[in-house]
Design a protein around this motif. Structure first.
Motif, PDB file in Angstrom:
ATOM      1  N   MET A   1      58.822 -23.965  -5.821  1.00  0.00           N
ATOM      2  CA  MET A   1      57.457 -23.828  -6.334  1.00  0.00           C
ATOM      3  C   MET A   1      56.726 -22.728  -5.557  1.00  0.00           C
ATOM      4  SD  MET A   1      56.790 -26.051  -8.869  1.00  0.00           S
ATOM      5  CE  MET A   1      55.042 -26.443  -8.966  1.00  0.00           C
ATOM      6  N   LYS A   2      56.908 -22.712  -4.230  1.00  0.00           N
ATOM      7  CA  LYS A   2      56.234 -21.707  -3.404  1.00  0.00           C
ATOM      8  C   LYS A   2      56.749 -20.295  -3.695  1.00  0.00           C
ATOM      9  CE  LYS A   2      55.468 -24.920   0.384  1.00  0.00           C
ATOM     10  NZ  LYS A   2      56.142 -25.464   1.560  1.00  0.00           N
ATOM     11  N   SER A   3      58.028 -20.200  -4.072  1.00  0.00           N
ATOM     12  CA  SER A   3      58.611 -18.874  -4.330  1.00  0.00           C
ATOM     13  C   SER A   3      57.981 -18.221  -5.558  1.00  0.00           C
ATOM     14  CB  SER A   3      60.123 -18.986  -4.542  1.00  0.00           C
ATOM     15  OG  SER A   3      60.413 -19.459  -5.848  1.00  0.00           O
ATOM     16  N   GLY A   4      57.442 -19.026  -6.454  1.00  0.00           N
ATOM     17  CA  GLY A   4      56.764 -18.497  -7.638  1.00  0.00           C
ATOM     18  C   GLY A   4      57.693 -17.981  -8.729  1.00  0.00           C
ATOM     19  N   ILE A   5      59.011 -18.225  -8.618  1.00  0.00           N
ATOM     20  CA  ILE A   5      59.914 -17.700  -9.646  1.00  0.00           C
ATOM     21  C   ILE A   5      59.913 -18.601 -10.886  1.00  0.00           C
ATOM     22  CG2 ILE A   5      61.410 -16.614  -7.908  1.00  0.00           C
ATOM     23  CD1 ILE A   5      63.552 -18.738  -8.778  1.00  0.00           C
ATOM     24  N   ALA A   6      60.469 -18.067 -11.962  1.00  0.00           N
ATOM     25  CA  ALA A   6      60.401 -18.792 -13.241  1.00  0.00           C
ATOM     26  C   ALA A   6      61.297 -20.032 -13.259  1.00  0.00           C
ATOM     27  CB  ALA A   6      60.775 -17.856 -14.389  1.00  0.00           C
ATOM     28  N   ASN A   7      62.551 -19.871 -12.839  1.00  0.00           N
ATOM     29  CA  ASN A   7      63.492 -20.972 -13.042  1.00  0.00           C
ATOM     30  C   ASN A   7      63.393 -22.051 -11.964  1.00  0.00           C
ATOM     31  OD1 ASN A   7      65.428 -22.643 -13.991  1.00  0.00           O
ATOM     32  ND2 ASN A   7      67.123 -21.184 -13.865  1.00  0.00           N
ATOM     33  N   GLN A   8      62.476 -22.967 -12.179  1.00  0.00           N
ATOM     34  CA  GLN A   8      62.275 -24.069 -11.241  1.00  0.00           C
ATOM     35  C   GLN A   8      63.330 -25.166 -11.426  1.00  0.00           C
ATOM     36  OE1 GLN A   8      59.827 -24.339  -8.789  1.00  0.00           O
ATOM     37  NE2 GLN A   8      59.426 -22.196  -9.242  1.00  0.00           N
ATOM     38  N   ASP A   9      64.157 -25.013 -12.426  1.00  0.00           N
ATOM     39  CA  ASP A   9      65.174 -26.028 -12.706  1.00  0.00           C
ATOM     40  C   ASP A   9      66.449 -25.803 -11.892  1.00  0.00           C
ATOM     41  OD1 ASP A   9      65.106 -28.360 -14.080  1.00  0.00           O
ATOM     42  OD2 ASP A   9      65.512 -27.502 -16.056  1.00  0.00           O
ATOM     43  N   VAL A  10      66.495 -24.707 -11.120  1.00  0.00           N
ATOM     44  CA  VAL A  10      67.715 -24.399 -10.365  1.00  0.00           C
ATOM     45  C   VAL A  10      68.151 -25.524  -9.424  1.00  0.00           C
ATOM     46  CG1 VAL A  10      68.750 -22.863  -8.645  1.00  0.00           C
ATOM     47  CG2 VAL A  10      67.493 -21.897 -10.566  1.00  0.00           C
ATOM     48  N   PRO A  11      67.240 -26.068  -8.574  1.00  0.00           N
ATOM     49  CA  PRO A  11      67.701 -27.102  -7.639  1.00  0.00           C
ATOM     50  C   PRO A  11      68.445 -28.240  -8.349  1.00  0.00           C
ATOM     51  CG  PRO A  11      65.479 -26.438  -7.065  1.00  0.00           C
ATOM     52  CD  PRO A  11      65.805 -25.768  -8.376  1.00  0.00           C
ATOM     53  N   GLN A  12      67.934 -28.641  -9.495  1.00  0.00           N
ATOM     54  CA  GLN A  12      68.542 -29.737 -10.247  1.00  0.00           C
ATOM     55  C   GLN A  12      69.830 -29.298 -10.952  1.00  0.00           C
ATOM     56  OE1 GLN A  12      66.357 -33.084 -12.916  1.00  0.00           O
ATOM     57  NE2 GLN A  12      66.246 -31.038 -13.697  1.00  0.00           N
ATOM     58  N   ASP A  13      69.795 -28.145 -11.617  1.00  0.00           N
ATOM     59  CA  ASP A  13      70.969 -27.667 -12.354  1.00  0.00           C
ATOM     60  C   ASP A  13      72.122 -27.345 -11.414  1.00  0.00           C
ATOM     61  OD1 ASP A  13      69.811 -27.907 -14.771  1.00  0.00           O
ATOM     62  OD2 ASP A  13      69.421 -25.774 -15.094  1.00  0.00           O
ATOM     63  N   HIS A  14      71.803 -26.675 -10.330  1.00  0.00           N
ATOM     64  CA  HIS A  14      72.863 -26.243  -9.418  1.00  0.00           C
ATOM     65  C   HIS A  14      73.627 -27.439  -8.848  1.00  0.00           C
ATOM     66  CE1 HIS A  14      74.835 -23.173  -6.912  1.00  0.00           C
ATOM     67  NE2 HIS A  14      75.028 -24.196  -6.100  1.00  0.00           N
ATOM     68  N   VAL A  15      72.893 -28.426  -8.412  1.00  0.00           N
ATOM     69  CA  VAL A  15      73.563 -29.573  -7.785  1.00  0.00           C
ATOM     70  C   VAL A  15      74.351 -30.386  -8.816  1.00  0.00           C
ATOM     71  CG1 VAL A  15      71.713 -31.334  -7.888  1.00  0.00           C
ATOM     72  CG2 VAL A  15      73.269 -31.256  -5.924  1.00  0.00           C
ATOM     73  N   PHE A  16      73.905 -30.324 -10.049  1.00  0.00           N
ATOM     74  CA  PHE A  16      74.645 -31.008 -11.114  1.00  0.00           C
ATOM     75  C   PHE A  16      76.040 -30.383 -11.260  1.00  0.00           C
ATOM     76  CE2 PHE A  16      75.988 -30.982 -15.592  1.00  0.00           C
ATOM     77  CZ  PHE A  16      76.098 -32.337 -15.812  1.00  0.00           C
ATOM     78  N   PHE A  17      76.085 -29.049 -11.380  1.00  0.00           N
ATOM     79  CA  PHE A  17      77.377 -28.369 -11.576  1.00  0.00           C
ATOM     80  C   PHE A  17      78.222 -28.383 -10.315  1.00  0.00           C
ATOM     81  CE2 PHE A  17      74.767 -26.243 -14.908  1.00  0.00           C
ATOM     82  CZ  PHE A  17      75.461 -26.749 -15.983  1.00  0.00           C
ATOM     83  N   SER A  18      77.603 -28.130  -9.167  1.00  0.00           N
ATOM     84  CA  SER A  18      78.391 -28.072  -7.932  1.00  0.00           C
ATOM     85  C   SER A  18      79.018 -29.438  -7.653  1.00  0.00           C
ATOM     86  CB  SER A  18      77.556 -27.591  -6.751  1.00  0.00           C
ATOM     87  OG  SER A  18      76.589 -28.537  -6.423  1.00  0.00           O
ATOM     88  N   SER A  19      78.266 -30.498  -7.835  1.00  0.00           N
ATOM     89  CA  SER A  19      78.801 -31.849  -7.600  1.00  0.00           C
ATOM     90  C   SER A  19      79.970 -32.135  -8.535  1.00  0.00           C
ATOM     91  CB  SER A  19      77.727 -32.919  -7.823  1.00  0.00           C
ATOM     92  OG  SER A  19      76.607 -32.655  -7.041  1.00  0.00           O
ATOM     93  N   LEU A  20      79.790 -31.736  -9.779  1.00  0.00           N
ATOM     94  CA  LEU A  20      80.828 -31.982 -10.781  1.00  0.00           C
ATOM     95  C   LEU A  20      82.130 -31.255 -10.416  1.00  0.00           C
ATOM     96  CD1 LEU A  20      81.050 -33.427 -13.578  1.00  0.00           C
ATOM     97  CD2 LEU A  20      80.562 -31.231 -14.621  1.00  0.00           C
ATOM     98  N   TYR A  21      82.014 -29.988 -10.069  1.00  0.00           N
ATOM     99  CA  TYR A  21      83.201 -29.201  -9.717  1.00  0.00           C
ATOM    100  C   TYR A  21      83.865 -29.720  -8.444  1.00  0.00           C
ATOM    101  CZ  TYR A  21      83.130 -25.588 -13.263  1.00  0.00           C
ATOM    102  OH  TYR A  21      83.239 -24.919 -14.455  1.00  0.00           O
ATOM    103  N   HIS A  22      83.061 -29.933  -7.398  1.00  0.00           N
ATOM    104  CA  HIS A  22      83.639 -30.388  -6.138  1.00  0.00           C
ATOM    105  C   HIS A  22      84.308 -31.758  -6.310  1.00  0.00           C
ATOM    106  CE1 HIS A  22      81.982 -26.954  -4.255  1.00  0.00           C
ATOM    107  NE2 HIS A  22      80.755 -27.388  -4.114  1.00  0.00           N
ATOM    108  N   PHE A  23      83.657 -32.602  -7.079  1.00  0.00           N
ATOM    109  CA  PHE A  23      84.196 -33.948  -7.278  1.00  0.00           C
ATOM    110  C   PHE A  23      85.490 -33.907  -8.097  1.00  0.00           C
ATOM    111  CE2 PHE A  23      84.115 -38.373  -8.910  1.00  0.00           C
ATOM    112  CZ  PHE A  23      84.075 -39.014  -7.690  1.00  0.00           C
TER     113      PHE A  23
END
Ligand SMILES: [Zn+2]
Length: 389
Positions: free
Chosen positions: A150-172
């Protein structure tokens, strides 16, 4: 991915596509002599090549399912499936059961599940008799990361949620030696997206840079996935493949929802992405208010080009408000409580200077080199490598 000019600096005279509903809120949109946009043209010339809602799809699909069964015949699970509770992944989970596959179903709980989503996931798991692995993201880390975004002011605020979804899936999947990742991604409902709007959620360099600059916490349990792992190590060394079955059938979202309601007692969300409280607020408030990006445009445009909606109906849909005022207030209050910030802090965050993801270190240059290498390997081996997104 091409190098983008900073789209925040581009001003365009308003124009809307004559075929879909995309407009100049995508600063990089272009139109042909008939007023048809580059997204429509790309759908016809590129996307259609990998979209098989027909007999050919049925044949290709059968081959793929047999291959998954064969490769995984001695394992407890033959594939992994990420279940968010949204219509696409839920419908896929239901179908996978009918196809006789044995998936390990994974859900990543990043703290924003709506109650309805939890109920829908439970109903599906019960109906299909699946094993569910839920990965719960450390909320303190997640909270700090979201505040940093939020502080960074960038558009894609969904990254924290999306990234961990995919990374968890792949690693698992890798940890459990599962080679096939099934994805609900599909060309029928999400083929159009303006890449100028924001960078990839998979870009861990960008994520770490933003966390380093604006976060107060080192990411310890929040696992990222690197460019190398995502595009080279997992697909080529671990031989993991992503399969998007919904691209091999005539996938119709409205019909899929009806089937889910009938068979599992699935309850629809009032708004798109109602499965995640955060995504709902982000897409229906943060993005349109701060950047003028209305995600309904690419979504409805995707439905138009794939023949599931008329342009007229899409225009009517766009006339509806993104939020009812009282619903918005309730949601903002909940968001503030969850992130432990006051309403005035929230208002300040909404007024942060707008920044583009390229204002921070990112993977774009490496991505271009890697894509070229990957294309070369694909030409030599004859396999086109697909990853999740
Ligand atoms: Zn168009």
């Amino acid at each position: 991915m091409t190098a983008h000019l900073n789209p925040l600096t581009i001003k365009r005279i308003y124009q809307q596509c004559k075929r879909c509903v995309m407009d100049t809120s995508d600063p990089e949109i272009s139109f042909d002599g008939e007023g048809v946009c580059n997204h429509c043209i790309e759908f016809d010339t590129v996307t259609r090549k990998y979209w098989f809602p027909n007999e050919e799809g049925r044949a290709r699909f059968s081959v793929m399912v047999e291959q998954i069964k064969e490769v995984g015949k001695d394992s407890e699970y033959d594939c992994i499936l990420g279940l968010s509770g949204g219509v696409d992944s839920s419908y896929l989970a239901l179908k996978v059961h009918e196809w006789g596959l044995r998936p390990l179903v994974m859900h990543v709980d990043a703290g924003w599940n709506s109650e309805l989503a939890v109920n829908n996931i439970e109903a599906l798991i019960k109906h299909c008799n699946y094993d569910l692995h839920t990965h719960v993201v450390d909320w303190d880390e997640m909270r700090e990361l979201q505040l940093a975004y939020m502080k960074s002011g960038i558009a894609n605020q969904d990254v924290p949620q999306d990234h961990v979804f995919f990374s968890s899936l792949y690693h698992f999947a890798a940890k459990n030696r599962i080679r096939y990742i099934l994805s609900g991604s599909n060309s029928a409902t999400e083929s159009i997206f303006p890449s100028s709007w924001h960078g990839s959620a998979m870009d861990a360099i960008n994520l770490k840079a933003i966390n380093k600059k604006y976060g107060n916490r080192y990411l310890k349990s929040y696992k990222t996935i690197s460019l190398f792992e995502y595009y080279i190590y997992y697909p080529f060394v671990k031989k993991m493949r992503t399969f998007c079955p919904l691209n091999y059938m005539p996938y119709d979202k409205a019909k899929a929802l009806k089937e889910l309601q009938r068979t599992v007692g699935y309850k629809p969300y009032e708004r798109k992405h109602g499965e995640s409280f955060f995504t709902k607020l982000f897409q229906n408030y943060y993005l349109p208010k701060r950047f003028g990006y209305d995600k309904r445009l690419p979504h409805l445009s995707s439905l138009i080009v794939s023949g599931q909606m008329t342009r007229n109906d899409a225009q009517l849909e766009l006339e509806k408000p993104l939020y009812a005022p009282d619903e918005l207030e309730v949601d903002i209050t909940y968001f503030c409580k969850k992130l432990r910030i006051s309403r005035s802090e929230f208002d300040e965050l909404m007024e942060m200077p707008k920044r583009h993801y390229t204002d921070f270190p990112n993977w774009d240059a490496r991505y271009r080199v890697l894509k070229k290498t990957q294309d070369l390997i694909a030409r030599i081996t004859g396999h086109r490598i697909r990853v999740y997104s």
